[in-house]
Design an enzyme around this catalytic site. Structure first.
Site, PDB file in Angstrom:
ATOM      1  CG  ASP A  54      -2.081  -0.913   1.130  1.00 45.28           C
ATOM      2  OD1 ASP A  54      -2.133  -1.697   0.164  1.00 45.28           O
ATOM      3  OD2 ASP A  54      -2.948  -0.873   2.027  1.00 45.28           O
TER       4      ASP A  54
ATOM      5  CG  HIS B 126       2.291  -0.058   4.290  1.00 43.98           C
ATOM      6  ND1 HIS B 126       1.951  -1.045   5.204  1.00 43.98           N
ATOM      7  CD2 HIS B 126       1.191   0.736   4.180  1.00 43.98           C
ATOM      8  CE1 HIS B 126       0.708  -0.836   5.636  1.00 43.98           C
ATOM      9  NE2 HIS B 126       0.226   0.233   5.032  1.00 43.98           N
TER      10      HIS B 126
END
Length: 249
Positions: free
Chosen positions: A58, A203
């Protein structure tokens, strides 16, 4: 090299043992009500005995950590799913292009990263459409895959995703790497909860105060280890096909 490899395996096995002793394993036991009620729209994991797992990243792209993560994925010939923020696609177009050019799947992660359960349906529509246009203009990719910031969705938002022709993706294994954890802790969080059909949340970028060095180091060790354990890395659309018997929805 052989000694290092043996040491790494021993270290990872130790982390798993410690985690099992100290923490309950709940990832594959947890229910996902939105997936259960809206299976044609939402996926948090695939219900399968096949040892397939999907890495997802992400908040990218950036120039600090995303290129390092791409280097590792390329090193081990693994394809992942990247949920990109429009504002960062705008700022780092070359990195966004690289993600696509290297064969990874791109998903929509909104433009500004709001908590959609607080800002509502109309804001979600605006965020998705603005980001969709930005991703398309930079990468020439029209994505229909969406992940909400913080994973925050409700039934009203999910129904709107369906109207817009999007599929929503959550996760069943959380690395918690956004906390700037060490590689040891990130590996522990993943290995204690890994299961067939898992979607793993990591991430590839973050706030400038966040240090994702642990993510990069953990990934470089986790991929070869999990491959040796018999796991195959797939993208979320591939996992969706497994979940739905290779349908195109």
């Amino acid at each position: 090299m052989r000694f290092f490899r043996c040491f790494l395996i021993i270290e990872i096995l130790f982390l798993v043992f410690v985690g099992l002793a100290c923490f309950p394993i709940s990832a594959h036991a947890t229910s996902y009500p939105l997936q259960a009620k809206y299976p044609e729209v939402m996926i948090y994991k695939a219900h399968t005995t096949q040892k397939v797992i999907a890495l997802s990243f992400d908040d990218g792209p950036d120039q600090r950590f995303t290129p390092l993560i791409l280097n590792i994925l390329n090193k081990y010939d693994v394809k992942a799913t990247f949920f990109l923020l429009g504002t960062r696609v705008q700022t780092y177009p070359d990195v966004a292009k690289r993600i696509y050019n290297e064969g990874h799947v791109i998903g929509n992660h909104t433009y500004w990263h709001p908590q959609l359960t607080k800002t509502g349906v109309n804001n979600m529509i605006w965020e998705i459409e603005k980001n969709e246009k930005k991703i398309l203009s930079i990468t020439n990719v029209k994505t229909n895959l969406f992940r909400a910031p913080y994973g925050a969705l409700n039934e009203q938002l999910v129904k709107q995703l369906d109207v817009m022709g999007y599929r929503g993706a959550g996760w069943s294994v959380d690395s918690e790497d956004w906390k700037s954890l060490s590689s040891v802790k990130i590996k522990q969080n993943i290995l204690n909860n890994i299961h067939p059909g898992a979607i793993i949340l990591m991430h590839s970028a973050g706030h400038w105060t966040q240090d994702l060095t642990g993510t990069v180091l953990a990934l470089n060790e986790l991929i070869p280890y999990l491959k040796e354990e018999g796991y195959t890395f797939v993208t979320i659309p591939e996992l969706w096909s497994i979940e739905h018997g290779n349908t195109n929805k």
